[in-house]
Design a protein around this motif. Structure first.
Motif, short mmCIF file in Angstrom:
data_model
loop_
_atom_site.label_atom_id
_atom_site.label_comp_id
_atom_site.label_asym_id
_atom_site.label_seq_id
_atom_site.Cartn_x
_atom_site.Cartn_y
_atom_site.Cartn_z
N LEU A 44 53.27 34.53 37.69
CA LEU A 44 52.06 33.70 37.70
C LEU A 44 50.86 34.49 38.21
N GLU A 45 51.07 35.29 39.25
CA GLU A 45 49.98 36.12 39.78
C GLU A 45 49.56 37.19 38.78
N ILE A 46 50.53 37.78 38.10
CA ILE A 46 50.23 38.80 37.11
C ILE A 46 49.37 38.21 35.99
N VAL A 47 49.75 37.03 35.51
CA VAL A 47 48.97 36.39 34.46
C VAL A 47 47.56 36.09 34.96
N GLN A 48 47.46 35.64 36.18
CA GLN A 48 46.14 35.39 36.76
C GLN A 48 45.33 36.68 36.82
N ASP A 49 45.97 37.78 37.21
CA ASP A 49 45.30 39.08 37.24
C ASP A 49 44.82 39.50 35.85
N VAL A 50 45.62 39.19 34.84
CA VAL A 50 45.23 39.52 33.46
C VAL A 50 43.97 38.75 33.08
N PHE A 51 43.93 37.47 33.39
CA PHE A 51 42.75 36.68 33.04
C PHE A 51 41.51 37.14 33.82
N VAL A 52 41.69 37.54 35.06
CA VAL A 52 40.56 38.08 35.83
C VAL A 52 40.07 39.38 35.17
N ALA A 53 41.02 40.23 34.75
CA ALA A 53 40.65 41.49 34.09
C ALA A 53 39.93 41.23 32.76
N VAL A 54 40.37 40.20 32.04
CA VAL A 54 39.70 39.84 30.79
C VAL A 54 38.28 39.37 31.10
N PHE A 55 38.15 38.51 32.08
CA PHE A 55 36.84 37.99 32.46
C PHE A 55 35.87 39.13 32.81
N ARG A 56 36.38 40.08 33.59
CA ARG A 56 35.54 41.20 34.02
C ARG A 56 35.30 42.23 32.91
N GLY A 57 36.29 42.40 32.03
CA GLY A 57 36.22 43.47 31.06
C GLY A 57 35.92 43.08 29.63
#
Length: 185
Positions: A44-57
């Motif tokens: 769940l945290e990894i998926v959240q990290d992916v969405f944060v990375a998408v948002f930023r990148g």
């Protein structure tokens, strides 16, 4: 909303587009992460990290591949980094796969109409996932990407930075081990 429009809206910082992104891809990304880590909370945290990375990148996203391909690669990389981090700290020890709602296998095409049939399908999926969880990480990762994400050997090789022959070998070995464990009961 098609992918091109979604990307444009994400680049504008549209909150609704981000909600659509999460709704559209969260389950698939979770299945990948969980298939690799076997840890529900970490996935769940990894998926959240992916969405944060998408948002930023999202501004640097080149669109030479699909959005899912980009996020899948991020998910796998974050999972592998997580595994390396924990392997250095502790001796890796897999726990039995959790079945409290974190569905790993896609829904069956044919749904049984009886409670007994539903129970048997659920039990069969649980037994299979327990056997998948027992596979070594390298074999399990290739199997998850092939079986859940339906990636080609070439796509898996590129994603994991290994040779196609290695993908074929690992996939063959994973299937062989699953078949052997199935025949033992």
């Amino acid at each position: 909303m098609n992918e091109t429009t979604l990307i444009q809206q994400l680049r504008k910082g549209d909150d609704h587009a981000f909600e659509i992104l999460i709704e559209r891809y969260q389950q698939r990304l979770f299945a990948i992460a969980y298939g690799i880590t076997l840890e529900r909370e970490e996935s769940l945290e990894i998926v959240q990290d992916v969405f944060v990375a998408v948002f930023r990148g999202i501004g640097t996203f080149r669109e030479d591949a699909s959005l899912m391909t980009w996020m899948r690669k991020m998910t796998v990389n974050i999972c592998l980094n997580w595994k390396r981090k924990w392997a250095r700290r502790f001796r890796w020890d897999h726990r039995p796969i959790e079945t409290d709602g974190g569905q790993i296998l896609p829904e069956a095409e044919e749904h049984t109409k009886t409670p007994e049939g539903d129970y048997m399908t659920h039990e069969s999926e649980n037994r299979l996932m327990e056997k998948v969880a027992d596979l070594p990480e390298k074999l399990r990762s290739v199997l998850v990407l092939n079986a859940l994400e339906h990636l080609t050997y070439d796509e898996i090789a590129q994603l994991l930075n290994i040779k196609i022959g290695t993908v074929k070998s690992r996939l063959h070995h994973a299937r062989k081990l699953l078949a052997e464990s199935h025949s033992r009961g």
